[in-house]
Motif scaffolding. Structure first.
Motif, PDB file in Angstrom:
ATOM      1  N   THR A  47       0.862  -1.183   0.000  1.00  0.00           N
ATOM      2  CA  THR A  47       0.000   0.000   0.000  1.00  0.00           C
ATOM      3  C   THR A  47       0.893   1.225   0.000  1.00  0.00           C
ATOM      4  N   ASP A  49       1.421   4.880   0.991  1.00  0.00           N
ATOM      5  CA  ASP A  49       0.951   5.911   1.917  1.00  0.00           C
ATOM      6  C   ASP A  49       1.402   7.240   1.345  1.00  0.00           C
ATOM      7  N   GLU A  55      -6.292   9.002   6.044  1.00  0.00           N
ATOM      8  CA  GLU A  55      -5.809   8.072   7.071  1.00  0.00           C
ATOM      9  C   GLU A  55      -6.731   6.867   7.196  1.00  0.00           C
ATOM     10  N   LEU A  58      -5.834   4.128   4.658  1.00  0.00           N
ATOM     11  CA  LEU A  58      -4.643   3.376   5.045  1.00  0.00           C
ATOM     12  C   LEU A  58      -4.977   2.409   6.175  1.00  0.00           C
ATOM     13  N   ARG A  62      -4.626  -1.731   6.087  1.00  0.00           N
ATOM     14  CA  ARG A  62      -3.920  -2.510   7.124  1.00  0.00           C
ATOM     15  C   ARG A  62      -4.828  -3.574   7.721  1.00  0.00           C
ATOM     16  N   VAL A  74       3.891  -1.130   3.714  1.00  0.00           N
ATOM     17  CA  VAL A  74       3.392   0.222   3.452  1.00  0.00           C
ATOM     18  C   VAL A  74       4.590   1.071   3.060  1.00  0.00           C
ATOM     19  N   GLU A  76       6.001   4.861   1.795  1.00  0.00           N
ATOM     20  CA  GLU A  76       5.652   6.274   1.812  1.00  0.00           C
ATOM     21  C   GLU A  76       6.013   6.896   0.473  1.00  0.00           C
TER      22      GLU A  76
END
Length: 136
Positions: A47, A49, A55, A58, A62, A74, A76
């Protein structure tokens, strides 16, 4: 055989390991579950982020990964540092440029509705793997 079984079979036939994108939505959750069913611990979900991701989305990704039992990474990503993402050129629809709302619907010469945004016409198809049946 169900569509889900065919999808899991596709993973089994096209590699020993896979990485799937997991947004937390239904579609990506089904793909992640099929990959996990077919490949077990050789399946991983990723995923992104990114700065404009809510939020809640995300957190949902999870939770889905945990419920499926798939490894979840995850990463960034700051899309606001990407000049192609932030540029506001002629390829974007006017409503996106001035924030006026959704793209207007137009009628073609034949009276059919057409999309108001040319930006999506630039997209190129991608291949998941060499076994992907879609054209490049």
């Amino acid at each position: 055989m169900t569509s889900f079984d065919r999808l899991a079979g596709w993973f089994s036939q096209n590699g020993a390991k896979t990485i799937v994108a997991l947004s937390g939505g239904v579609d990506s959750a089904v793909v992640a579950l099929a990959a996990k069913k077919a490949l077990g611990n050789n399946a991983m979900a990723v995923t992104a982020d990114y700065k404009t991701l809510a939020e809640e989305e995300l957190a949902t990704a999870r939770k889905v990964a945990q419920e499926i039992g798939i490894k979840h990474l995850v990463i960034e990503y700051d899309e606001l540092e990407n000049p192609e993402f932030v540029k506001n050129d002629e390829m974007r629809s006017l409503p996106l440029q001035d924030g006026a709302g959704p793209a207007p619907r137009r009628r073609s010469k034949k009276g059919r509705r057409t999309a108001g945004c040319r930006r999506h016409q630039r997209r190129r198809p991608f291949r998941l793997s060499s076994g992907d049946p879609r054209p490049a």
